[in-house]
Scaffold this active site. Structure first.
Site, PDB file in Angstrom:
ATOM      1  N   ARG A 179     -12.200 -36.389 -11.278  1.00  0.00           N
ATOM      2  CA  ARG A 179     -13.255 -35.395 -11.721  1.00  0.00           C
ATOM      3  C   ARG A 179     -14.413 -36.163 -12.424  1.00  0.00           C
ATOM      4  O   ARG A 179     -14.298 -37.100 -13.048  1.00  0.00           O
ATOM      5  CB  ARG A 179     -12.905 -34.378 -12.438  1.00  0.00           C
ATOM      6  CG  ARG A 179     -14.145 -33.221 -12.815  1.00  0.00           C
ATOM      7  CD  ARG A 179     -13.336 -31.882 -13.185  1.00  0.00           C
ATOM      8  NE  ARG A 179     -14.394 -30.944 -13.017  1.00  0.00           N
ATOM      9  CZ  ARG A 179     -14.221 -29.598 -13.267  1.00  0.00           C
ATOM     10  NH1 ARG A 179     -12.989 -29.063 -13.496  1.00  0.00           N
ATOM     11  NH2 ARG A 179     -15.099 -28.770 -13.030  1.00  0.00           N
ATOM     12  N   LYS A 196      -7.133 -21.842  -7.722  1.00  0.00           N
ATOM     13  CA  LYS A 196      -6.531 -23.177  -6.828  1.00  0.00           C
ATOM     14  C   LYS A 196      -5.402 -22.854  -6.327  1.00  0.00           C
ATOM     15  O   LYS A 196      -4.442 -22.110  -6.636  1.00  0.00           O
ATOM     16  CB  LYS A 196      -6.377 -24.136  -7.870  1.00  0.00           C
ATOM     17  CG  LYS A 196      -5.600 -24.172  -8.923  1.00  0.00           C
ATOM     18  CD  LYS A 196      -5.229 -25.250  -9.910  1.00  0.00           C
ATOM     19  CE  LYS A 196      -4.580 -25.105 -11.202  1.00  0.00           C
ATOM     20  NZ  LYS A 196      -4.101 -26.395 -11.856  1.00  0.00           N
ATOM     21  N   LYS A 213      -9.539 -29.120  -1.892  1.00  0.00           N
ATOM     22  CA  LYS A 213      -9.295 -29.410  -3.366  1.00  0.00           C
ATOM     23  C   LYS A 213      -8.984 -31.249  -3.222  1.00  0.00           C
ATOM     24  O   LYS A 213      -7.734 -31.369  -2.546  1.00  0.00           O
ATOM     25  CB  LYS A 213      -8.411 -28.600  -3.973  1.00  0.00           C
ATOM     26  CG  LYS A 213      -7.998 -29.227  -5.390  1.00  0.00           C
ATOM     27  CD  LYS A 213      -7.120 -28.344  -6.107  1.00  0.00           C
ATOM     28  CE  LYS A 213      -6.803 -28.466  -7.564  1.00  0.00           C
ATOM     29  NZ  LYS A 213      -6.876 -29.800  -8.065  1.00  0.00           N
ATOM     30  N   LYS A 249     -13.701 -19.935  -4.438  1.00  0.00           N
ATOM     31  CA  LYS A 249     -14.693 -19.542  -5.550  1.00  0.00           C
ATOM     32  C   LYS A 249     -15.432 -18.230  -5.123  1.00  0.00           C
ATOM     33  O   LYS A 249     -15.730 -18.219  -3.989  1.00  0.00           O
ATOM     34  CB  LYS A 249     -15.256 -20.554  -5.656  1.00  0.00           C
ATOM     35  CG  LYS A 249     -14.780 -21.810  -6.126  1.00  0.00           C
ATOM     36  CD  LYS A 249     -15.656 -23.241  -6.512  1.00  0.00           C
ATOM     37  CE  LYS A 249     -14.852 -24.466  -6.677  1.00  0.00           C
ATOM     38  NZ  LYS A 249     -15.906 -25.795  -6.594  1.00  0.00           N
ATOM     39  N   GLU A 305     -16.277 -34.487  -7.512  1.00  0.00           N
ATOM     40  CA  GLU A 305     -14.810 -35.427  -7.317  1.00  0.00           C
ATOM     41  C   GLU A 305     -15.191 -36.825  -6.774  1.00  0.00           C
ATOM     42  O   GLU A 305     -15.603 -36.686  -5.625  1.00  0.00           O
ATOM     43  CB  GLU A 305     -13.852 -34.593  -6.706  1.00  0.00           C
ATOM     44  CG  GLU A 305     -12.373 -34.865  -6.566  1.00  0.00           C
ATOM     45  CD  GLU A 305     -11.575 -34.348  -7.571  1.00  0.00           C
ATOM     46  OE1 GLU A 305     -12.178 -33.926  -8.773  1.00  0.00           O
ATOM     47  OE2 GLU A 305     -10.593 -34.761  -7.693  1.00  0.00           O
ATOM     48  N   GLU A 356      -5.339 -31.751  -1.854  1.00  0.00           N
ATOM     49  CA  GLU A 356      -4.153 -31.127  -2.538  1.00  0.00           C
ATOM     50  C   GLU A 356      -3.893 -29.614  -2.062  1.00  0.00           C
ATOM     51  O   GLU A 356      -3.157 -29.311  -2.179  1.00  0.00           O
ATOM     52  CB  GLU A 356      -4.278 -31.025  -4.020  1.00  0.00           C
ATOM     53  CG  GLU A 356      -4.273 -32.414  -4.493  1.00  0.00           C
ATOM     54  CD  GLU A 356      -4.509 -32.116  -6.206  1.00  0.00           C
ATOM     55  OE1 GLU A 356      -5.630 -32.063  -6.773  1.00  0.00           O
ATOM     56  OE2 GLU A 356      -3.434 -32.501  -7.099  1.00  0.00           O
ATOM     57  N   GLU A 388     -12.951 -24.152  -0.751  1.00  0.00           N
ATOM     58  CA  GLU A 388     -13.340 -25.436  -0.525  1.00  0.00           C
ATOM     59  C   GLU A 388     -12.154 -26.509  -0.639  1.00  0.00           C
ATOM     60  O   GLU A 388     -11.113 -26.045  -1.368  1.00  0.00           O
ATOM     61  CB  GLU A 388     -14.386 -25.988  -1.770  1.00  0.00           C
ATOM     62  CG  GLU A 388     -15.452 -25.470  -1.900  1.00  0.00           C
ATOM     63  CD  GLU A 388     -16.259 -25.343  -3.156  1.00  0.00           C
ATOM     64  OE1 GLU A 388     -15.887 -26.377  -3.869  1.00  0.00           O
ATOM     65  OE2 GLU A 388     -17.462 -25.124  -3.173  1.00  0.00           O
TER      66      GLU A 388
HETATM   67  P1  ATP Z   1      -4.438 -28.845 -14.423  1.00  0.00           P
HETATM   68  O1  ATP Z   1      -5.745 -28.755 -15.157  1.00  0.00           O
HETATM   69  O2  ATP Z   1      -3.748 -27.768 -14.180  1.00  0.00           O
HETATM   70  O3  ATP Z   1      -3.612 -30.151 -14.779  1.00  0.00           O
HETATM   71  P2  ATP Z   1      -6.133 -29.895 -12.393  1.00  0.00           P
HETATM   72  O4  ATP Z   1      -6.088 -31.250 -12.960  1.00  0.00           O
HETATM   73  O5  ATP Z   1      -5.901 -30.106 -10.815  1.00  0.00           O
HETATM   74  O6  ATP Z   1      -4.654 -29.195 -12.902  1.00  0.00           O
HETATM   75  P3  ATP Z   1      -7.720 -27.668 -11.987  1.00  0.00           P
HETATM   76  O7  ATP Z   1      -8.027 -26.795 -12.911  1.00  0.00           O
HETATM   77  O8  ATP Z   1      -6.199 -27.234 -11.508  1.00  0.00           O
HETATM   78  O9  ATP Z   1      -7.275 -29.026 -12.657  1.00  0.00           O
HETATM   79  O10 ATP Z   1      -8.484 -28.113 -10.675  1.00  0.00           O
HETATM   80  C1  ATP Z   1      -9.562 -28.384 -10.975  1.00  0.00           C
HETATM   81  C2  ATP Z   1      -9.743 -29.913 -10.536  1.00  0.00           C
HETATM   82  O11 ATP Z   1      -9.686 -30.137  -9.143  1.00  0.00           O
HETATM   83  C3  ATP Z   1     -10.999 -30.317 -10.994  1.00  0.00           C
HETATM   84  O12 ATP Z   1     -10.759 -31.004 -12.182  1.00  0.00           O
HETATM   85  C4  ATP Z   1     -11.421 -31.766  -9.949  1.00  0.00           C
HETATM   86  O13 ATP Z   1     -10.850 -32.697 -10.339  1.00  0.00           O
HETATM   87  C5  ATP Z   1     -10.388 -31.103  -8.689  1.00  0.00           C
HETATM   88  N1  ATP Z   1     -11.249 -30.716  -7.483  1.00  0.00           N
HETATM   89  C6  ATP Z   1     -11.184 -31.480  -6.172  1.00  0.00           C
HETATM   90  N2  ATP Z   1     -11.706 -30.809  -5.396  1.00  0.00           N
HETATM   91  C7  ATP Z   1     -12.678 -29.616  -5.971  1.00  0.00           C
HETATM   92  C8  ATP Z   1     -13.331 -28.664  -5.691  1.00  0.00           C
HETATM   93  N3  ATP Z   1     -13.817 -28.477  -4.243  1.00  0.00           N
HETATM   94  N4  ATP Z   1     -13.726 -27.753  -6.820  1.00  0.00           N
HETATM   95  C9  ATP Z   1     -13.518 -27.761  -7.859  1.00  0.00           C
HETATM   96  N5  ATP Z   1     -12.483 -28.833  -8.142  1.00  0.00           N
HETATM   97  C10 ATP Z   1     -12.197 -29.746  -7.359  1.00  0.00           C
END
Ligand code: ATP
Length: 621
Positions: A314, A483, A309, A463, A360, A458, A307
């Protein structure tokens, strides 16, 4: 109460005064925790306190847990103390008649306002000790709640009066922790995991004591014996409590259930479970450095759902049975009033009674809702009480998971099943599923990653669609979510989360603003300098950050737990109160910066080349 100050060596010997469990025992326990580095003894020390409370004054357990974890309520209850360092300092000075100069030099000596308060109050404490009844856990907790409810005119001086009343009644070492709780900086390792393990031990021991049917107090030897005999049960309850806490995050519910009948601990997860209205801790993504690594991690026995990102905020959407909608941040804070437009998108959906979704929120171009705009724009929205007709930043909601639907918890279902329900019920003008490619072919995924990035995303969240990795793991960085960001593949693997701890004054265009900022990483109770940052900020960000820090977030001295080389002489030291996401080109060894000295090199620390400010992480504490 026959204890002299600091003399709470054995929490089980504490005599209750009429009003409830003494706060002195909590403060002494926190002091002991500060002195130990061992996790096992931290658990035991804390668990003894909880067990003593359970045996003598059960209703004090919940406030004690809140105080030990530096909270007054669950995150979504939006209870904020609203007191800054300067108000606390004034209260200390007024209670103890200590001058501003003395306060300053004490702060230089201790580097911690709690220790300063303890020092200043100790003379009072000695003088009046014998005539004092002492604070109780409930009193301290209720005062904090009262402070959070105090608003309107004169609220500042009313809050100061409450702080003074607490300090005047305090005994050693209570003042230290009253001030640390107030300034939201406990500096003691009573983290959630330790608290859960300590509570589990306390409840199982309580059950053992009750089952033994012995009258009155049992001895320490017996406690020790019970904890060895019931070791397996304690371990199982820790697992159950972790699960309960991830799914409902509500100390009150968990503690009330166990306190009522500790013998029923095996049923905890049937009672404390996922439910609309109570946010769960979100699943997180595991960093992957390449598409090949991701495919290997997820495994070839499942289809991979790749998917986009999205670069937004969130949001956990809760649709309640009564038709209302609540929105929670990644930090479980209630942000319903920030997004009234999103609430409308989820109100009264045909066929949906109740649900919990993971999503998101992304800013979009008002003339083209398929065009995604950067997070920076979304962050210009007010944080609460936004009116529908005043919305300037338009948003789209990308729903990527469904954890609860029409009365059924779905977290143990496969992602494929959850996505089917999402597709059936949650697509509308402003709501859609993420752009998705189902593939485990490396070159196809690589191409898809490029497309995601060129559309302002990003990178990808990849998944597992089926199998054990495809269940939803609350609060975990699990194997099933990988990711991949474009930068990972090209250079340094991730952005860093750093804390601004000092700043200089800017020159030229930036005169009057703070720039650069000195950034630190947090490790083992210390803030260790990593780099200075002076790019990536908009003028508006410079202006608001300068105003924010100058208002009441500066420190008069460098705290002892700031590890910064003497050659760096910033104009201002800042309170560690924000987390910033920083992008950089490369990690390097530095003779000046102090981060992680002894890990990569015995003398030099780790620094970041070409750091750029990306955003404030309001969702990280
Ligand atoms: P970190 O936690 O390392 O600071 P991050 O905030 O980018 O990094 P991650 O766990 O890396 O968090 O990535 C998940 C985040 O990505 C989610 O919290 C959500 O906000 C965002 N996101 C965007 N698109 C998606 C998606 N398709 N599926 C899941 N999460 C997504």
């Amino acid at each position: 109460e026959n204890t002299t100050p600091r003399d709470v060596d054995d929490v089980f010997q504490i005599q209750l005064h009429d009003k409830g469990f003494p706060f002195l025992a909590v403060a002494s326990t926190l002091d002991k925790l500060q002195e130990t580095k061992s996790r096992l003894s931290s658990i035991e020390i804390l668990s003894d306190l909880f067990l003593a409370i359970l045996l003598k004054s059960q209703e004090d357990l919940l406030p004690a847990v809140f105080l030990c974890t530096n909270r007054i309520a669950a995150p979504w209850e939006a209870v904020e103390l609203g007191v800054g360092g300067s108000l606390i300092s004034k209260a200390i000075m007024e209670v103890t008649s200590v001058s501003k100069e003395t306060m300053r030099s004490l702060y230089k000596q201790y580097g911690d306002l709690g220790d300063v308060a303890q020092h200043c109050c100790s003379r009072l404490q000695k003088l009046f000790y014998s005539s004092k009844d002492g604070l109780t856990v409930q009193q301290v907790y209720q005062c904090l709640k009262k402070m959070a409810q105090t608003t309107g005119t004169k609220s500042v001086s009313r809050k100061k009066d409450i702080i003074k009343s607490l300090l005047v009644t305090s005994r050693c070492p209570e003042a230290r922790y009253i001030v640390r709780i107030l300034s939201q900086n406990m500096r003691v390792g009573a983290v959630e995991k330790t608290v859960i393990a300590a509570l589990a031990r306390a409840f199982i021991l309580l059950d053992a004591i009750r089952c033994s049917k012995e009258e009155g107090w049992t001895s320490r030897e017996q406690i020790q014996r019970y904890s060895t005999e019931r070791k397996e049960e304690i371990k199982l309850l820790v697992e159950r409590m972790n699960r309960a806490f991830s799914e409902c995050g509500d100390w009150k519910k968990i503690i009330t259930f166990l306190a009522e009948d500790p013998h029923a601990w095996e049923q905890l997860n049937e009672y404390c479970k996922l439910q609309p209205g109570c946010p769960l801790k979100p699943q997180l993504g595991k960093i992957t450095k390449s598409v090949e690594e991701m495919i290997q991690d997820i495994g070839t026995d499942s289809d991979i759902c790749c998917e986009w990102k999205y670069d937004g905020q969130r949001c956990q959407v809760h649709i309640l049975g009564n038709g209302s909608v609540q929105l929670f941040s990644r930090n479980l804070e209630d942000m319903t009033s920030k997004y009234p437009d999103v609430v409308t998108n989820f109100s009264r959906i045909p066929g949906v009674v109740d649900a919990i979704l993971d999503a998101e929120i992304v800013a979009v171009d008002p003339s083209n809702h398929q065009m995604y705009l950067p997070f920076q724009l979304l962050s210009t929205r007010a944080r609460k009480d936004v009116e529908l007709d005043q919305i300037t930043v338009q948003v789209r909601v990308i729903v990527f998971d469904l954890m609860f639907f029409n009365g059924t918890c779905l977290i143990e279902h496969s992602l494929r099943q959850r996505r089917q329900l999402l597709e059936q019920h949650f697509q509308s003008t402003h709501v859609s599923l993420p752009e998705t490619l189902i593939s485990s072919n490396a070159s196809e995924v690589e191409e898809w990653l490029n497309q995601a990035v060129s559309n302002g995303c990003e990178g990808l969240m990849c998944k597992a669609l089926d199998g054990p990795n495809s269940v939803y793991y609350p609060s975990k960085r699990s194997q099933g979510w990988s990711k991949i960001k474009k930068d990972y593949v090209e250079g340094i693997s991730d952005t860093l989360d750093l804390v601004p701890i000092a700043a200089w004054w800017g020159n030229g265009r930036k005169a009057g603003w703070l720039s650069p900022f000195l950034l630190a990483c947090y490790y083992d109770g210390e803030f260790q300098s990593v780099c200075k940052v002076m790019s990536g900020f908009s003028d508006e960000e410079y202006r608001s950050l300068t105003e924010f820090y100058l208002q009441d977030k500066t420190l008069s001295e460098k705290p002892t737990y700031y590890k910064v080389d003497d050659s760096l002489r910033p104009a201002l030291w800042l309170q560690p109160c924000q987390v910033w996401e920083i992008r950089g080109a490369e990690l390097t060894l530095s003779p000046i910066h102090q981060a992680a000295i002894g890990f990569a090199d015995s003398q030099r620390g780790i620094s970041l080349r070409f750091p750029r400010f990306l955003r404030i992480r309001h969702d990280k504490s």
